[in-house]
Write a protein that holds these residues in place. Structure first.
Motif, PDB file in Angstrom:
ATOM      1  N   UNK A   1       0.833  -1.206   0.000  1.00  0.00           N
ATOM      2  CA  UNK A   1       0.000   0.000   0.000  1.00  0.00           C
ATOM      3  C   UNK A   1       0.869   1.257   0.000  1.00  0.00           C
ATOM      4  N   UNK A   2       1.968   1.226   0.741  1.00  0.00           N
ATOM      5  CA  UNK A   2       2.891   2.356   0.770  1.00  0.00           C
ATOM      6  C   UNK A   2       3.445   2.609  -0.636  1.00  0.00           C
ATOM      7  N   UNK A   3       3.866   1.524  -1.306  1.00  0.00           N
ATOM      8  CA  UNK A   3       4.400   1.670  -2.660  1.00  0.00           C
ATOM      9  C   UNK A   3       3.343   2.220  -3.616  1.00  0.00           C
ATOM     10  N   UNK A   4       2.105   1.787  -3.443  1.00  0.00           N
ATOM     11  CA  UNK A   4       1.033   2.261  -4.318  1.00  0.00           C
ATOM     12  C   UNK A   4       0.840   3.769  -4.172  1.00  0.00           C
ATOM     13  N   UNK A   5       0.918   4.267  -2.945  1.00  0.00           N
ATOM     14  CA  UNK A   5       0.795   5.713  -2.718  1.00  0.00           C
ATOM     15  C   UNK A   5       1.958   6.446  -3.381  1.00  0.00           C
ATOM     16  N   UNK A   6       3.173   5.933  -3.193  1.00  0.00           N
ATOM     17  CA  UNK A   6       4.335   6.574  -3.807  1.00  0.00           C
ATOM     18  C   UNK A   6       4.210   6.588  -5.326  1.00  0.00           C
ATOM     19  N   UNK A   7       3.821   5.446  -5.898  1.00  0.00           N
ATOM     20  CA  UNK A   7       3.737   5.334  -7.352  1.00  0.00           C
ATOM     21  C   UNK A   7       2.631   6.210  -7.939  1.00  0.00           C
ATOM     22  N   UNK A   8       1.614   6.511  -7.151  1.00  0.00           N
ATOM     23  CA  UNK A   8       0.502   7.329  -7.647  1.00  0.00           C
ATOM     24  C   UNK A   8       0.895   8.783  -7.865  1.00  0.00           C
ATOM     25  N   UNK A   9       1.970   9.233  -7.192  1.00  0.00           N
ATOM     26  CA  UNK A   9       2.401  10.624  -7.312  1.00  0.00           C
ATOM     27  C   UNK A   9       1.614  11.606  -6.482  1.00  0.00           C
ATOM     28  N   UNK A  10       0.676  11.099  -5.666  1.00  0.00           N
ATOM     29  CA  UNK A  10      -0.189  11.996  -4.906  1.00  0.00           C
ATOM     30  C   UNK A  10       0.581  12.824  -3.882  1.00  0.00           C
TER      31      UNK A  10
END
Length: 321
Positions: A135-144
């Protein structure tokens, strides 16, 4: 998957007894073939835990067993290089407990042995397998979060077990090697493997090992990071990632329990649920699958070497003052 790898374990360490042996038994694609310990009382305890295993009183005897495909090494940190190389030279795949080595130089020697013997070598750093990390990686990858400007990560606990090897300098003890590796690894994920351009570290020492350390790291991008680790005070584990557009708070970033992350942006605050993960079982299952399928595992050696390069810089800073 219709095959299993046969595991050998060098030493009946606490983490082997409590975490890795149950994980291998639950993995489905591996079974425990053999265990070696120089302590016969520990061998008896191991045989009670896994009745069918073959026991050895020397590590070399286990490595000579043709029925062992892969070896898990939970030995003291200072013994990792020696026995990892010996296992690879004996034709075994190796899962080695973190830290992989005491320095990046040692790790490169181990990497060379893995390449020359055409065997898989991976560092066991189990938090990489959790839903929390995904989930942490998903947030980082989203660019938000925008451009990452600051990271603060900590892992400390109160060490109250007498006679532990964590307090033995000649065995590679100390908080940096024991729990500091986790914030360093997390910072590597956040920075996509970048090395800092400047490092300043301060530590408290007891019996020749660091028991409390704080580190300030500066990156070429302008990112400033602070890392904390120790085992002489009340426990603390957490991470905060702050970017130009948002902030992500990660409680217990290295654990596998269910929980939530908190993302704060100009649009407000929202919780991101995290599922529980059996991180040790996921780790050994992925390693065994990588062996059976002849593919790369989740954690590549270059990542472990990069983390040790950062630890080298931290230790050099401590030695400079």
């Amino acid at each position: 998957m219709n095959r299993q790898i046969r595991w050998g374990i060098l030493g009946y360490a606490r983490i082997a007894r409590l975490q890795l042996i149950p994980a291998i038994l639950a993995s489905g694609n591996g079974r425990i073939q053999a265990l070696a310990s120089r302590d016969e009382s520990k061998l008896a305890e191991a045989c009670a835990q896994v009745p069918e295993l073959v026991s050895y009183t020397s590590y070399s005897e286990l490595l000579a067993d043709p029925q062992v495909d892969a070896v898990y090494i939970p030995l003291p940190n200072a013994l990792h290089r020696q026995w990892v190389v010996a296992a690879l030279d004996a034709g075994k795949h190796v899962l080695c407990e973190k830290p992989l080595a005491l320095s990046a130089r040692e790790a490169r020697e181990m990497q060379a042995a893995a390449v020359s013997n055409e065997r898989l070598l991976m560092e066991a750093i189990m938090y990489r397998y959790t839903d929390r990390t995904r989930q942490l990686r998903a947030v980082l990858d989203s660019g938000v979060l925008g451009e990452i400007r600051h990271v603060n990560a900590s892992f400390r606990f109160l060490l109250d077990r007498p006679g532990t090897i964590k307090m033995e300098p000649e065995l590679g003890g100390g908080a940096l090697y024991d729990v500091g590796v986790y914030p360093v690894s997390l910072l590597g994920l956040i920075t996509d493997g970048a090395l800092p351009v400047r490092v300043h570290a301060e530590a408290q020492f007891d019996n020749g090992v660091d028991v409390n350390a704080s580190v300030l790291l500066r990156y070429e991008s302008g990112l400033l990071a602070t890392l904390h680790c120790g085992f002489n005070a009340f426990g603390q584990m957490g991470a905060e990632i702050i970017g130009s557009k948002g902030r992500l708070m990660v409680p217990d970033p290295f654990l596998g329990e269910a929980g939530e992350l908190t993302l704060v942006t100009a649009q407000g605050s929202r919780s991101i649920p995290v599922s529980a993960t059996d991180r040790y079982t996921a780790q050994v299952r992925d390693f065994a699958a990588a062996v059976l399928q002849q593919r790369s595992p989740l954690i590549p050696l270059k990542e472990s070497i990069r983390n040790l390069e950062v630890l080298d810089l931290i230790r050099a800073s401590l030695q400079a003052h």
